[in-house]
Design an enzyme around this catalytic site. Structure first.
Site, mmCIF file in Angstrom:
data_model
loop_
_atom_site.group_PDB
_atom_site.id
_atom_site.type_symbol
_atom_site.label_atom_id
_atom_site.label_comp_id
_atom_site.label_asym_id
_atom_site.label_seq_id
_atom_site.Cartn_x
_atom_site.Cartn_y
_atom_site.Cartn_z
ATOM 1 N N GLU A 177 45.758 -22.500 21.619
ATOM 2 C CA GLU A 177 44.753 -22.504 22.661
ATOM 3 C C GLU A 177 44.612 -23.571 23.573
ATOM 4 O O GLU A 177 44.186 -23.330 24.592
ATOM 5 C CB GLU A 177 43.510 -22.521 21.688
ATOM 6 N N GLU A 222 44.265 -18.690 11.951
ATOM 7 C CA GLU A 222 43.068 -19.414 11.599
ATOM 8 C C GLU A 222 42.567 -18.149 10.582
ATOM 9 O O GLU A 222 42.295 -18.614 9.512
ATOM 10 C CB GLU A 222 41.988 -19.229 12.647
#
Ligand code: NAD
Length: 684
Positions: free
Chosen positions: A124, A104
């Site tokens: 995730e 990210e």
């Protein structure tokens, strides 16, 4: 040396993150990034900023040490926003594995240069979460919804080459990443920044039905899991909302997942799987034995799978059968398995050839004189194990590790057949052995510490999740499974039907119900196993129907009939009128008045029986910790990962509630099997 430091190469600044071992994005890293970017912004000499990491990887993700604690400022989404809004172009120079937050961060940068061996991913989903620092909004803006959904929902990392083909990596470095990133930096000076900021991009439209199709696909393929559905919601937000509102939606969805039972359960498993290979009373520094060649005795279902598993991991394998015909059959089975992998595009012909070359066969025990380890996977009979272990103990080296893949037999007794019992342990693989993740490592009374340590190391090398079990009938997994099958068997003679039990258990989250499993594996196997037991060791009433079906040659899918009929092959079983009559007749013979059974009772009887047995296994020291039992169940028996395993499930339901229910069944069903374990009482 500080965690984040700044250096300059003419007009290019390099911010280096140095937070060993994996550059986890700790508070110090976040703070350091912000401070250094601000410093670069105010320095007129600097025209481009590179974010680079020392050591073996770019930022590998969030800092596990901060998990479950109140978040510390600056928060990662804010840091990434600062990177994205920088007035000077930022290049993420990515090497190693940039996962989760690490990826990210790279998406916040205006440019990305990858080392050729780098991998990026957003894993995730495996923790019941979704990326919470803009990943779900930036990635679709960069590569489109379809490709982004694929990466985020699978949780699987992608290679640098793939990243470049998707447009994630702007350049690939073949050699010196930092040097190449600096050269790349020189080429972008003066370019407009606006169009490089992902927050300014719009998302390419996808077909109207695309997200709905994905929702139903995930509802089937990832049955029960909430996070993949939340990820689709986030993708929808990316395609319909502004970037700012999309981020807000991502945050809401992230918080919801983070606070969910599912994520708690999946995070529990994440840690459980990392703990299970630790043996509390063994010194980690015990030297391990060198294992290069492994002999496998028996080339049947399990032996063939075990041979593949070791050849895949680079070991030399010697397969032994008593007769040439059986050996040829086993080798053929292995060859066909590899050919199937080539056809499906999973393996290259070259690799397959090398692996097949690593496997050879023999019918002569004397050929085992130089092997480092033997794994026996012959028939499940003590006499067979006795003759084999006497023979292998005679022909092998004194430091050869001798393992059995027995499902139920007493491994201490098997060890007693050998000259050096400390070399013996159980290695209980699950079928198909080359695919199933779980390996139960059965520790006998005399197993030497270095033998266990070696087994642990091998477990990692062959890519399995290992759990240590003490010796008892069925070890951790099968012993608990028997309690589950017992209750399922009792429920049908008390009034439920196999279809009802299977449906309820499937809704609970198991991939398939207990009767369908019986048909799949063969009802005769359980009958043989019980035949070797004393009647005091199992509940005969629960398996009377099973025995009657086996007597009628209804063995399950292999005979096209078991608890279900299989008129159209093994894929779908139909309820059988004949079986229904056998069950009703059995209830009568047993003097049981059939009654309506609720779905709640089915779940409680099957699952709590298993939990109670698990608790006894802990009391007896057969398992080291409750989380080990969860690892066994989620990796070997299809227990839903989103429930975290049977022991975690009991904890989340509330031990007190579970104990009350068990006490209740002790009164209604009877105390023979329903005795609340003292471990559970202590927890409650
Ligand atoms: P299988 O019948 O498919 O294969 C057994 C093989 O062993 C046969 O090929 C047979 O010819 C060979 N064999 C028998 N006696 C031998 C001897 N003295 N020397 C050399 N070879 C001999 O059985 P399987 O399903 O592969 O099971 C093997 C073992 O693994 C059993 O102990 C079983 O309990 C255990 N196990 C089975 C499963 C499963 O799902 N099938 C799972 C875990 C463990």
């Amino acid at each position: 040396m500080s965690t984040v430091r700044l250096s300059k190469y003419e007009n290019i600044a390099v911010i280096t993150i140095d937070n060993p071992p994996v550059n986890a994005i700790s508070q110090a890293v976040r703070q350091g990034l912000v401070e250094n970017i601000q410093q670069c912004e105010t320095n007129d000499d600097i025209q481009v900023i590179i974010i680079h990491c020392a050591g073996r990887t770019f930022m590998a993700g969030a800092d596990i040490k901060e998990f479950g604690k109140p978040p510390l400022e600056p928060h990662l989404p804010d840091v990434i926003n600062i990177i994205e809004q920088s007035t000077k172009p930022i290049i993420a120079a990515v090497h190693g594995t940039a996962l989760g937050g690490g990826f990210e961060v790279a998406l916040g940068a205006q440019y990305r240069v990858f080392d050729k061996t780098a991998k990026v991913g957003l894993p995730e989903v495996n923790l019941g979460l979704l990326p919470g620092a803009g990943g779900t909004q930036r990635l679709p803006r960069l590569i489109g919804i379809e490709a982004a959904l694929d990466i985020i929902s699978s949780g699987k990392p992608i290679t640098a080459t793939k990243a470049q083909s998707l447009g994630i990596a702007d350049a690939i470095s073949d050699d010196d990443l930092l040097n190449d990133a600096i050269n790349f930096a020189k080429t972008i000076i003066g370019n407009s920044l606006d169009e490089r900021r992902l927050c300014n991009q719009s998302v390419d439209a996808v077909s109207e039905n695309f997200l709905d199709q994905k929702r139903s696909e995930f509802a089937k393929r990832r049955r029960g899991f909430e996070a993949p559905q939340a990820i689709i919601d986030a993708m929808e937000a990316a395609s319909t909302l502004s970037f700012k509102d999309g981020l807000k939606r991502e945050r809401e969805l992230f918080e919801k997942c983070r606070n969910s039972d599912q994520s708690e359960a999946q995070r529990h498993l994440f840690f459980a799987e990392r703990t299970s290979l630790k043996i509390d009373d063994i010194d980690k520094t015990v030297p391990v034995r060198n294992i290069e060649t492994v002999a496998v005795i028996g080339a049947g279902t399990m032996g063939a799978g075990i041979a593949i598993c070791f050849a895949d991991a680079g070991y030399k394998v010697l397969l032994l059968e008593l007769r040439q015909a059986a050996l040829d059959l086993g080798l053929k089975r292995i060859k066909e398995n590899y050919e199937g992998s080539v056809q499906k595009g999973r393996l290259s012909e070259e690799i397959t050839k090398a692996r097949l070359n690593a496997i050879s066969g023999t019918t002569n025990y004397n050929d085992l004189s130089n092997v480092d380890m033997v794994i026996e996977a012959a028939f499940e009979k003590m006499e067979v194990k006795e003759s084999i272990f006497k023979e292998i103990s005679r022909v092998t080296k004194d430091d050869c590790i001798l393992a059995t893949n027995t499902s139920f037999l007493d491994v201490n007794m098997i060890a007693s057949f050998t000259k050096i019992p400390k070399n013996v342990l159980g290695l209980h693989f699950f079928s198909p052995a080359n695919i199933m993740k779980l390996l139960e490592i059965v520790r006998c009374d005399k197993t030497a510490p270095d033998v266990l340590q070696t087994a642990m190391q091998i477990t990692k090398k062959i890519g399995k999740v290992g759990v240590v079990s003490g010796v008892c009938h069925g070890f951790i997994g099968n012993r608990m499974y028997q309690a589950y099958q017992r209750e399922a068997g009792l429920l049908i003679v008390e009034g439920a039907t196999p279809t009802q039990v299977d449906k309820v258990i499937k809704e609970f989250g198991m991939p398939i119900g207990p009767f369908a499993v019986g048909d799949l594996t063969g009802l005769d196997i359980g009958c043989h196993m019980r035949a070797a037991l004393d009647k005091s060791q199992y509940e005969e009433k629960a398996f009377t129907v099973h025995s009657k079906l086996v007597d009628q040659n209804r063995l399950g899918q292999k005979s096209n009939a078991g608890f279900y009929d299989y008129p159209n092959g093994p894929r779908k079983g139909d309820p059988s009128k004949l079986v229904e009559n056998i069950i009703i007749e059995t209830s009568k013979e047993l003097g049981i008045i059939r009654r309506d059974i609720t779905d709640q009772e089915i779940v409680e009887r099957c699952i709590y029986a298993m939990v109670n047995e698990g608790a006894r296994i802990l009391e007896e020291g057969i398992a080291q910790r409750p989380s080990d039992i969860d690892v066994v169940y989620c990796n070997g028996y299809g227990f839903p990962r989103w429930r975290g395993g049977p022991m975690k499930y009991a904890q989340m339901i509330g031990f007190e509630k579970v104990v009350d229910a068990i006490d209740g069944y002790s009164k209604t069903v009877g105390p023979r099997w329903w005795k609340t374990s003292s471990w559970l009482k202590d927890q409650a």
